[in-house]
Design a protein around this motif. Structure first.
Motif, PDB file in Angstrom:
ATOM      1  N   GLU A 106     -40.334 -55.032-100.971  1.00 18.46           N
ATOM      2  CA  GLU A 106     -39.580 -55.231-102.213  1.00 18.46           C
ATOM      3  C   GLU A 106     -39.959 -54.212-103.292  1.00 18.46           C
ATOM      4  OE1 GLU A 106     -39.571 -59.225-103.732  1.00 18.46           O
ATOM      5  OE2 GLU A 106     -39.362 -60.071-101.733  1.00 18.46           O
ATOM      6  N   ILE A 107     -40.942 -53.376-103.006  1.00 21.55           N
ATOM      7  CA  ILE A 107     -41.388 -52.381-103.983  1.00 21.55           C
ATOM      8  C   ILE A 107     -40.729 -51.055-103.644  1.00 21.55           C
ATOM      9  CG2 ILE A 107     -43.359 -51.224-105.042  1.00 21.55           C
ATOM     10  CD1 ILE A 107     -45.097 -53.578-103.965  1.00 21.55           C
ATOM     11  N   VAL A 155     -41.820 -47.618-110.911  1.00 15.72           N
ATOM     12  CA  VAL A 155     -42.816 -47.252-109.896  1.00 15.72           C
ATOM     13  C   VAL A 155     -42.839 -45.733-109.743  1.00 15.72           C
ATOM     14  CG1 VAL A 155     -43.456 -47.488-107.465  1.00 15.72           C
ATOM     15  CG2 VAL A 155     -42.557 -49.473-108.720  1.00 15.72           C
ATOM     16  N   SER A 156     -41.671 -45.111-109.787  1.00 18.38           N
ATOM     17  CA  SER A 156     -41.580 -43.655-109.692  1.00 18.38           C
ATOM     18  C   SER A 156     -42.329 -42.971-110.838  1.00 18.38           C
ATOM     19  CB  SER A 156     -40.117 -43.218-109.680  1.00 18.38           C
ATOM     20  OG  SER A 156     -40.014 -41.825-109.559  1.00 18.38           O
ATOM     21  N   ASP A 157     -42.217 -43.504-112.059  1.00 18.70           N
ATOM     22  CA  ASP A 157     -42.955 -42.951-113.201  1.00 18.70           C
ATOM     23  C   ASP A 157     -44.457 -42.994-112.936  1.00 18.70           C
ATOM     24  OD1 ASP A 157     -40.560 -42.623-114.604  1.00 18.70           O
ATOM     25  OD2 ASP A 157     -40.806 -44.487-115.750  1.00 18.70           O
ATOM     26  N   LEU A 158     -44.923 -44.099-112.382  1.00 12.81           N
ATOM     27  CA  LEU A 158     -46.343 -44.251-112.069  1.00 12.81           C
ATOM     28  C   LEU A 158     -46.764 -43.218-111.023  1.00 12.81           C
ATOM     29  CD1 LEU A 158     -49.046 -45.715-112.328  1.00 12.81           C
ATOM     30  CD2 LEU A 158     -48.176 -47.435-110.712  1.00 12.81           C
ATOM     31  N   ILE A 159     -45.961 -43.064-109.988  1.00 14.18           N
ATOM     32  CA  ILE A 159     -46.266 -42.095-108.927  1.00 14.18           C
ATOM     33  C   ILE A 159     -46.309 -40.673-109.496  1.00 14.18           C
ATOM     34  CG2 ILE A 159     -45.365 -41.044-106.801  1.00 14.18           C
ATOM     35  CD1 ILE A 159     -44.310 -43.937-106.106  1.00 14.18           C
ATOM     36  N   HIS A 160     -45.349 -40.322-110.353  1.00 17.94           N
ATOM     37  CA  HIS A 160     -45.329 -38.982-110.954  1.00 17.94           C
ATOM     38  C   HIS A 160     -46.544 -38.753-111.861  1.00 17.94           C
ATOM     39  CE1 HIS A 160     -41.637 -37.538-109.267  1.00 17.94           C
ATOM     40  NE2 HIS A 160     -40.993 -38.622-109.653  1.00 17.94           N
ATOM     41  N   CYS A 161     -46.970 -39.782-112.569  1.00 12.72           N
ATOM     42  CA  CYS A 161     -48.158 -39.684-113.410  1.00 12.72           C
ATOM     43  C   CYS A 161     -49.384 -39.375-112.542  1.00 12.72           C
ATOM     44  CB  CYS A 161     -48.358 -40.970-114.201  1.00 12.72           C
ATOM     45  SG  CYS A 161     -49.810 -40.951-115.273  1.00 12.72           S
TER      46      CYS A 161
END
Length: 197
Positions: A183-184, A31-37
Motif C-alpha cells: 500500500e506504500i 513518499v517520493s519527496d522523502l526518497i528524493h531528500c
C-alpha cells in the motif's frame, strides 16, 4: 509533523546515517519527496549485482520447478493472479518457504476473488475493500520482498542503487507505521494516504 513523523525521520536518519533539517522535513509531503531528500544526502550506488534480478530468478525458478511453468511464461510483468492458481494461500506459503523470505500478507480479495469489492449495509455502500495485491505483477512482488527484508538484505552506510533505496525507505515506513508494503507507493501523501501525524 507529529510524533509518528518524527519517529519515521529519526529511523530514516539512523539507517542512512544522515541528518534531515526541520526546513527539509517541512518540504516532505509524499513518499517520493522523502526518497528524493535521502538521495540528495547519500552517494548513488553502483553494483554489478542486482538483488531485484536475483530475487526474480528465484521466484521464477519456484514456478518452473514446483508449478510446471515454462521459463517464457514468467516475466517481471506477469500478473500475480495468473500464476498463483486456485489455491493462492498454499502457493503463497510454499513460495515464501522456497525462497526463504517473508511475503506480504494476502488480503481477503486475494483469497476470495469472487467477493464484492465494496461492502454495503442495507444497500448503502459503506467502504471498499483493499485492492488485491495479486493484481500486481511479479516485479511488484520483488520490490515488496526487498522492502520487507531490507534489514537483512542491505547494510546501513553502503551506497544504494535507486530501487534499493526506495525499497529500504518503504520498509522503514512499514516498520514504523505498520502500513502494508503493497500500500506504500512513492506518489502517496505521507499524511493523507499513510495516516502519519
Amino acid at each position: 509533523m507529529g510524533l509518528d513523523g518524527l519517529e519515521l525521520l529519526m529511523r530514516i536518519e539512523s539507517y542512512f546515517q544522515i541528518e534531515i533539517s526541520d526546513s527539509e522535513a517541512a518540504e516532505i509531503f509524499t513518499v517520493s519527496d522523502l526518497i528524493h531528500c535521502i538521495k540528495g544526502k547519500i552517494q548513488p550506488g553502483k553494483s554489478d549485482h542486482c538483488l531485484g534480478q536475483e530475487l526474480f530468478y528465484r521466484i521464477r525458478q519456484y514456478f518452473i520447478q514446483e508449478k510446471g511453468f515454462l521459463k517464457e511464461q514468467l516475466t517481471p510483468q506477469t500478473k500475480l493472479f495468473e500464476i498463483l492458481g486456485n489455491d493462492r494461500t498454499h502457493t503463497w506459503k510454499s513460495l515464501a518457504e522456497y525462497i526463504g523470505m517473508r511475503l506480504p500478507k494476502l488480503n481477503y480479495l486475494d483469497t476470495h476473488p469472487e467477493a464484492p469489492e465494496q461492502i454495503a449495509v442495507f444497500g448503502v455502500r459503506m467502504w471498499s475493500r483493499k485492492k488485491p495485491l495479486t493484481e500486481g505483477v511479479v516485479s511488484d512482488l520483488v520490490y515488496w520482498i526487498m522492502a520487507l527484508q531490507y534489514k537483512e538484505l542491505f547494510k546501513p552506510g553502503l551506497h544504494f542503487m535507486d530501487k534499493d533505496l526506495e525499497a529500504i525507505t518503504i520498509g522503514i515506513i512499514h516498520d514504523t507505521l505498520g502500513v502494508p508494503v503493497d500500500e506504500i507507493d512513492p506518489a502517496k501523501s505521507i499524511v493523507r494516504d499513510l495516516g502519519i501525524e
